[in-house]
Design a protein around this motif. Sequence first.
Motif, PDB file in Angstrom:
ATOM      1  N   ARG A   1      45.811  30.634  54.189  1.00 53.47           N
ATOM      2  CA  ARG A   1      46.018  30.833  52.752  1.00 53.47           C
ATOM      3  C   ARG A   1      45.701  32.284  52.367  1.00 53.47           C
ATOM      4  O   ARG A   1      46.322  32.850  51.479  1.00 53.47           O
ATOM      5  CB  ARG A   1      45.147  29.861  51.962  1.00 53.47           C
ATOM      6  CG  ARG A   1      45.270  30.023  50.457  1.00 53.47           C
ATOM      7  CD  ARG A   1      44.742  28.822  49.675  1.00 53.47           C
ATOM      8  NE  ARG A   1      43.319  28.564  49.834  1.00 53.47           N
ATOM      9  CZ  ARG A   1      42.357  29.270  49.267  1.00 53.47           C
ATOM     10  NH1 ARG A   1      42.646  30.309  48.523  1.00 53.47           N
ATOM     11  NH2 ARG A   1      41.084  28.946  49.465  1.00 53.47           N
ATOM     12  N   LEU A   2      44.746  32.887  53.059  1.00 56.74           N
ATOM     13  CA  LEU A   2      44.379  34.279  52.756  1.00 56.74           C
ATOM     14  C   LEU A   2      45.266  35.287  53.459  1.00 56.74           C
ATOM     15  O   LEU A   2      45.006  36.489  53.430  1.00 56.74           O
ATOM     16  CB  LEU A   2      42.908  34.518  53.146  1.00 56.74           C
ATOM     17  CG  LEU A   2      41.887  33.719  52.334  1.00 56.74           C
ATOM     18  CD1 LEU A   2      40.481  33.930  52.885  1.00 56.74           C
ATOM     19  CD2 LEU A   2      41.935  34.093  50.864  1.00 56.74           C
TER      20      LEU A   2
ATOM     21  N   ILE B   1      37.031  40.254  51.379  1.00 61.81           N
ATOM     22  CA  ILE B   1      37.178  39.214  50.348  1.00 61.81           C
ATOM     23  C   ILE B   1      35.853  38.516  50.148  1.00 61.81           C
ATOM     24  O   ILE B   1      35.198  38.126  51.111  1.00 61.81           O
ATOM     25  CB  ILE B   1      38.242  38.165  50.774  1.00 61.81           C
ATOM     26  CG1 ILE B   1      39.611  38.824  50.862  1.00 61.81           C
ATOM     27  CG2 ILE B   1      38.282  37.001  49.781  1.00 61.81           C
ATOM     28  CD1 ILE B   1      40.660  37.907  51.447  1.00 61.81           C
TER      29      ILE B   1
ATOM     30  N   ASP C   1      35.597  36.490  46.910  1.00 61.14           N
ATOM     31  CA  ASP C   1      36.040  35.322  46.160  1.00 61.14           C
ATOM     32  C   ASP C   1      37.279  34.750  46.850  1.00 61.14           C
ATOM     33  O   ASP C   1      38.358  35.317  46.796  1.00 61.14           O
ATOM     34  CB  ASP C   1      36.373  35.746  44.723  1.00 61.14           C
ATOM     35  CG  ASP C   1      36.778  34.576  43.847  1.00 61.14           C
ATOM     36  OD1 ASP C   1      36.865  34.756  42.620  1.00 61.14           O
ATOM     37  OD2 ASP C   1      37.021  33.469  44.385  1.00 61.14           O
ATOM     38  N   VAL C   2      37.086  33.616  47.502  1.00 64.23           N
ATOM     39  CA  VAL C   2      38.209  33.013  48.225  1.00 64.23           C
ATOM     40  C   VAL C   2      38.934  31.975  47.363  1.00 64.23           C
ATOM     41  O   VAL C   2      39.771  31.229  47.855  1.00 64.23           O
ATOM     42  CB  VAL C   2      37.744  32.369  49.552  1.00 64.23           C
ATOM     43  CG1 VAL C   2      37.140  33.415  50.464  1.00 64.23           C
ATOM     44  CG2 VAL C   2      36.761  31.243  49.304  1.00 64.23           C
ATOM     45  N   GLY C   3      38.573  31.919  46.091  1.00 63.89           N
ATOM     46  CA  GLY C   3      39.265  31.003  45.187  1.00 63.89           C
ATOM     47  C   GLY C   3      38.783  29.569  45.299  1.00 63.89           C
ATOM     48  O   GLY C   3      39.539  28.634  45.043  1.00 63.89           O
ATOM     49  N   ALA C   4      37.544  29.389  45.680  1.00 62.48           N
ATOM     50  CA  ALA C   4      37.020  28.032  45.870  1.00 62.48           C
ATOM     51  C   ALA C   4      36.322  27.517  44.623  1.00 62.48           C
ATOM     52  O   ALA C   4      35.826  28.286  43.808  1.00 62.48           O
ATOM     53  CB  ALA C   4      36.044  28.027  47.046  1.00 62.48           C
ATOM     54  N   THR C   5      36.299  26.208  44.505  1.00 65.90           N
ATOM     55  CA  THR C   5      35.565  25.531  43.434  1.00 65.90           C
ATOM     56  C   THR C   5      34.719  24.436  44.058  1.00 65.90           C
ATOM     57  O   THR C   5      35.239  23.606  44.822  1.00 65.90           O
ATOM     58  CB  THR C   5      36.539  24.900  42.413  1.00 65.90           C
ATOM     59  OG1 THR C   5      37.409  25.915  41.914  1.00 65.90           O
ATOM     60  CG2 THR C   5      35.782  24.273  41.257  1.00 65.90           C
TER      61      THR C   5
ATOM     62  N   VAL D   1      31.799  31.096  44.412  1.00 64.81           N
ATOM     63  CA  VAL D   1      32.451  29.786  44.307  1.00 64.81           C
ATOM     64  C   VAL D   1      32.245  29.231  42.902  1.00 64.81           C
ATOM     65  O   VAL D   1      31.112  29.166  42.416  1.00 64.81           O
ATOM     66  CB  VAL D   1      31.877  28.804  45.360  1.00 64.81           C
ATOM     67  CG1 VAL D   1      32.457  27.411  45.184  1.00 64.81           C
ATOM     68  CG2 VAL D   1      32.136  29.327  46.767  1.00 64.81           C
ATOM     69  N   ARG D   2      33.332  28.848  42.252  1.00 65.33           N
ATOM     70  CA  ARG D   2      33.245  28.366  40.879  1.00 65.33           C
ATOM     71  C   ARG D   2      32.430  27.095  40.771  1.00 65.33           C
ATOM     72  O   ARG D   2      32.629  26.145  41.527  1.00 65.33           O
ATOM     73  CB  ARG D   2      34.668  28.074  40.323  1.00 65.33           C
ATOM     74  CG  ARG D   2      35.417  29.329  39.920  1.00 65.33           C
ATOM     75  CD  ARG D   2      36.932  29.100  40.021  1.00 65.33           C
ATOM     76  NE  ARG D   2      37.651  30.353  40.050  1.00 65.33           N
ATOM     77  CZ  ARG D   2      37.617  31.246  41.031  1.00 65.33           C
ATOM     78  NH1 ARG D   2      36.882  30.995  42.092  1.00 65.33           N
ATOM     79  NH2 ARG D   2      38.296  32.367  40.978  1.00 65.33           N
TER      80      ARG D   2
ATOM     81  N   GLN E   1      38.549  22.909  46.643  1.00 64.79           N
ATOM     82  CA  GLN E   1      39.264  23.328  45.441  1.00 64.79           C
ATOM     83  C   GLN E   1      38.863  22.473  44.255  1.00 64.79           C
ATOM     84  O   GLN E   1      39.635  22.257  43.342  1.00 64.79           O
ATOM     85  CB  GLN E   1      40.783  23.207  45.678  1.00 64.79           C
ATOM     86  CG  GLN E   1      41.245  24.013  46.884  1.00 64.79           C
ATOM     87  CD  GLN E   1      41.607  25.434  46.501  1.00 64.79           C
ATOM     88  OE1 GLN E   1      42.749  25.700  46.156  1.00 64.79           O
ATOM     89  NE2 GLN E   1      40.670  26.349  46.553  1.00 64.79           N
TER      90      GLN E   1
END
Lengths: 248, 476
Positions: free
Chosen positions: A35-36, A129, A131-135, A165-166, A247
Amino acid sequence: MISASMAIQAQLFITCLSEHFYPGVLEKMTALLERLGVELIFPEEQTCCGQPFYNSGFQNQARDLAEKWLNAFGRSPAPVVSPSGSCVEMVRHQYPRLFKEGTQQHALAQDLSQRTFELTEFLVHQLKIIDVGATFPHTVTYHASCHYLRGLGLRSEAQQLLRAVRGLELAPMQDEEVCCGFGGVFSVIFPEVSQAMMESKVQNILNSGAEAVVACDAGCLMNIGGGLRKAGSAVRAMHIIEILASQG
Amino acid sequence: MSETPTHIEFGEYSRRVPPNIPAAVQQATARFLEHRQARVDEMPQWEDLRQAASDLRLHTLLHLDTYLEKLESRVSAAGGVVHWARDAAEACEIVLEIARAHKVRRAVKVKSMATEEIGLNQALAAAGIQALETDLGEFIIQLAGTGPSHIVAPAVHLTKEEIAALFSEKLGVQAPADPVQLTEIAHAALREKFLEADMGISGGNFLVAETGTLVIVTNEGNGRMCTTLPDLHVAVVGIDKVIPDWESLAVLLKLLARSATGVKISTYTSFISGPRAVEGEGGPREFHLVLLDNGRSRLLQDPLGRETLKCIRCGCCLNVCPVYKNVGGFAYGWFISGPVGAIFSPQILGVEAARQLPFASTLCGACADVCPVKIPIPEILLHLRQRVVEGDEFGGPAVARVVQVGAKTAALAFGTPWLYRLGARLLPWLSAPAQRQGWLAALPPPANRWTKVRPFPAFAARFRQWWKGRHPRKQP
């Protein structure tokens, strides 16, 4: 160095422990890296880096396995990425020691030792990187695995990634940097001492109030996870990849 | 405990640790570490000091002969007598000879790891010479009849309640469990002994070759009392304690007390260069320095192992070691314990006698991080593990044949890709009946040593098939 928008290749070093006991971690690592924007290569003939043998004193056996590992990963010039601090430490620091200077194997060991990375250091220092866009909206506490922390000198990478991570709340753990008592063969040679160390770690995890403990090494997770289960705790022992791939 | 051991059974000893010891050890070492951290935080040059200390210690070891000769010449010039002891027995004999020549009946001792190493107290007792320990911690363990359980704090494994009970029993006094009062009781018991003693025995923290000076670091006045009141002072010091000069000493003194207990400098630092120089001055008439080899020079041959001899006996590695803190010092079977004990004992006694010690570690590396002289302890442990299982120029393998065969078989399985992959596929099926909710509660021996303590994760290898499904045409 290399930005995420440029196609970068990396070889997957899945490690024997993760292969046998944490396949989900490997799948998530693959999905995350792809994904990255990383193009992944999986050298099929990889088995084990030889660390269990090396740490047990069987350096000749370790050398054999190291040679095979170097041949498996030496074919491609791409960097190697692994979800294990201890396996990367083996390749980076011990492999060059196993071979006589001036030999081809030593040169190959030096080469691979410079381009084999643990996952969090690959994300933070190679892909740049954080922030890998994780929640992951839960409270987690962090256990610093010994080879990851002291062996590779990774003192802040995991925490940086977790803080991005959010929804994630990082709860401090007492004695975060103290060994969990796994130590590979140590856990079966001196099981009582291993138990005492594991129980201290489990108690510190429970005292943190977190819903999960996160670490970057399968050995620690096997030990701590087993200990938490034995204690009847609902606290999960998770590999950092599971959180980074989450996610929500 | 301070007799030279022939077989150290760490496993057995660690299973027999009295339950109160870990808590006592953890409490004391936590304090030492807390104070140490405060000192380290105050010193931005801490890492530079460590490197300088490591360099000078290694330099000295690589030129040990030169510095020892210089030391001897300076000590002799100052009126001291230097003796060379090949081993423990010879060292004890030298001290006994000196004692006999002076008709010594009572000796007072400063805490000395070297004298524990050679079992001097036992040798003196056998010769009818009373040797009284005057360091509070050593005084306590002498009453208790054991050896030390920590390099710097010999009685760290005892709580104040236990010490009070010990004093009440052995000294016939009402001893409250209060550290200040217990110390006063000990001092009162010791005060006369200093004056009555015919001989003072000490070890040494450092030997400065430049001026032939013995350096003794203590937190109690006993160091000075033992080495200045009696007419005769005998010091037993390992040859690895020699350092080139006072500049080196300055570096090491900056590190020692801070690393040991987290104070900037100990209460007393004594510098002894020979016996009294002038009649009428204080100090002993005779000063004898017994230089102890006991395997150290043999160790110099090993380029990695010899780094063990850089040790300045600060005890910090013990304070950070989670293994040590769960078993205490006695489990290591000799006068020296913790991470440094795990590398010193097998190299001095031989791997046969101490074959378990290199494995008494998870290789966590906490010790290497704090060692003021940067001894690569985990590296040396790995090196010693190899010596145990594969043998070396000092001896053959020290593990059972079955273990060797097991390791070779496992290596073959791991190293043969098709066999390894077959195992990965088969193990989940084979273990399926035994697994519950992703865990195996019990495994067959020897793996049951794991499952006795906690469950084992279920075998679940599936990545290779998953990868093929995801990347059907990818080639390595």
